[in-house]
Enzyme design. Structure first.
Site, short mmCIF file in Angstrom:
data_model
loop_
_atom_site.label_atom_id
_atom_site.label_comp_id
_atom_site.label_asym_id
_atom_site.label_seq_id
_atom_site.Cartn_x
_atom_site.Cartn_y
_atom_site.Cartn_z
N HIS A 189 5.59 11.07 4.37
CA HIS A 189 5.14 10.49 5.64
C HIS A 189 6.34 9.95 6.41
CE1 HIS A 189 5.01 5.91 4.93
NE2 HIS A 189 5.76 6.44 3.99
N CYS B 18 9.80 3.34 6.43
CA CYS B 18 9.40 3.14 5.03
C CYS B 18 10.61 3.39 4.14
CB CYS B 18 8.29 4.14 4.66
SG CYS B 18 7.78 4.07 2.93
N GLN C 82 -3.19 2.60 0.86
CA GLN C 82 -4.12 1.99 1.81
C GLN C 82 -5.17 3.04 2.19
OE1 GLN C 82 -2.11 -0.30 4.96
NE2 GLN C 82 -0.36 -0.45 3.56
N SER D 73 0.46 -1.19 7.71
CA SER D 73 1.93 -1.06 7.69
C SER D 73 2.47 -0.58 9.03
CB SER D 73 2.36 -0.08 6.59
OG SER D 73 2.03 -0.63 5.33
N HIS E 194 1.61 6.21 11.08
CA HIS E 194 2.14 7.23 10.17
C HIS E 194 1.85 8.65 10.68
CE1 HIS E 194 1.86 4.29 6.61
NE2 HIS E 194 1.00 3.77 7.44
O1 LIG Z 1 4.72 0.87 0.69
C1 LIG Z 1 5.80 1.40 0.80
N1 LIG Z 1 6.67 1.11 1.77
C2 LIG Z 1 6.35 0.12 2.81
C3 LIG Z 1 5.78 0.85 4.03
C4 LIG Z 1 4.61 1.72 3.69
N2 LIG Z 1 3.34 1.39 3.87
C5 LIG Z 1 2.58 2.43 3.47
C6 LIG Z 1 1.19 2.62 3.44
C7 LIG Z 1 0.69 3.82 2.94
C8 LIG Z 1 1.54 4.81 2.46
C9 LIG Z 1 2.93 4.61 2.48
C10 LIG Z 1 3.44 3.41 2.99
N3 LIG Z 1 4.71 2.93 3.12
C11 LIG Z 1 7.62 -0.57 3.26
O2 LIG Z 1 8.72 -0.04 2.97
O3 LIG Z 1 7.49 -1.62 3.91
C12 LIG Z 1 6.22 2.47 -0.13
C13 LIG Z 1 7.49 2.93 -0.34
C14 LIG Z 1 7.54 4.00 -1.32
C15 LIG Z 1 8.67 4.69 -1.75
C16 LIG Z 1 8.54 5.72 -2.69
C17 LIG Z 1 7.28 6.04 -3.20
C18 LIG Z 1 6.14 5.34 -2.78
C19 LIG Z 1 6.29 4.33 -1.82
S1 LIG Z 1 5.07 3.31 -1.10
#
Ligand SMILES: O=C(N[C@H](Cc1nc2ccccc2[nH]1)C(=O)O)c1cc2ccccc2s1
Length: 177
Positions: free
Chosen positions: A73, A127, A145, A168, A171
């Site tokens: 994403h 992200c 989510q 977040s 996307h």
């Molecule tokens: O929640 C994450 N990152 C958040 C932003 C975000 N929010 C999300 C909500 C749904 C799917 C992916 C998403 N990424 C951040 O960096 O503030 C994640 C990062 C990563 C990295 C590698 C694999 C899974 C994930 S899930």
């Protein structure tokens, strides 16, 4: 449904994320890992043997964990995001409307074929998965989510979603497997 031996309104379901059966009461909307009181355990045992063979389902792609998909994403955060900060920008102050304009421009570029979602995510995604071209790895129901999960599971491999909003931010999602 075949006789599960469970009390009225109870049914057996399957948790993809844990690859385990669980018990759900459709009337009271409650779920639990153990059969409820009043279950005819012999009947349940026969039902489970016939209907819930453990392990992979027929036709599951080899190597893909059961019930899971893989997606990448591109996330554009805004000042109302749950964590308005990212590797790109310590304090994200753009409005949601400004974020929408940005992500729609990204969507156009990807749909034109000028750039792939992964390439654009490398520099543009808010992200931490950006460094992996937005690749989130394998995930199942209940891991992400809800709005994100619903959109990702509705895609076929190779397809990209429209703009999906979560707490977040905004996307674009590409299902990889
Ligand atoms: O929640 C994450 N990152 C958040 C932003 C975000 N929010 C999300 C909500 C749904 C799917 C992916 C998403 N990424 C951040 O960096 O503030 C994640 C990062 C990563 C990295 C590698 C694999 C899974 C994930 S899930």
């Amino acid at each position: 449904m075949a006789d599960t031996g469970l009390p009225p309104h109870w049914e057996v379901r399957h948790s993809n994320s844990k690859n385990l059966p669980y018990y759900f009461n459709a009337l009271e909307k409650v779920s639990r890992w153990e059969p409820p009181a009043g279950t005819d355990t012999d009947k349940l045992k026969h039902y489970m043997a016939a209907h819930h063979s453990a392990g992979t389902r027929p036709g599951a792609a080899p190597g893909v964990p059961e019930g899971k998909i893989r997606a990448a994403h591109l996330l554009v955060k805004h000042r109302e995001s749950r964590r308005p900060s990212s590797w790109r920008e310590a304090e994200i102050t753009r409005t949601k409307d400004e974020a929408m304009e940005i992500i729609l421009a990204h969507e156009q570029k990807i749909q034109s074929g000028a750039v792939s979602l992964g390439e654009l995510a490398l520099t543009e995604s808010d992200c931490s998965s950006a460094r992996k071209r937005g690749d989130l790895g394998y995930f199942g129901k209940g891991d992400m989510q809800k709005e994100f999960e619903d959109a990702a599971f509705a895609l076929k491999p190779g397809q990209m979603s429209g703009v999906v909003e979560t707490a977040s931010g905004l996307h674009l999602i590409e299902r990889l497997e």
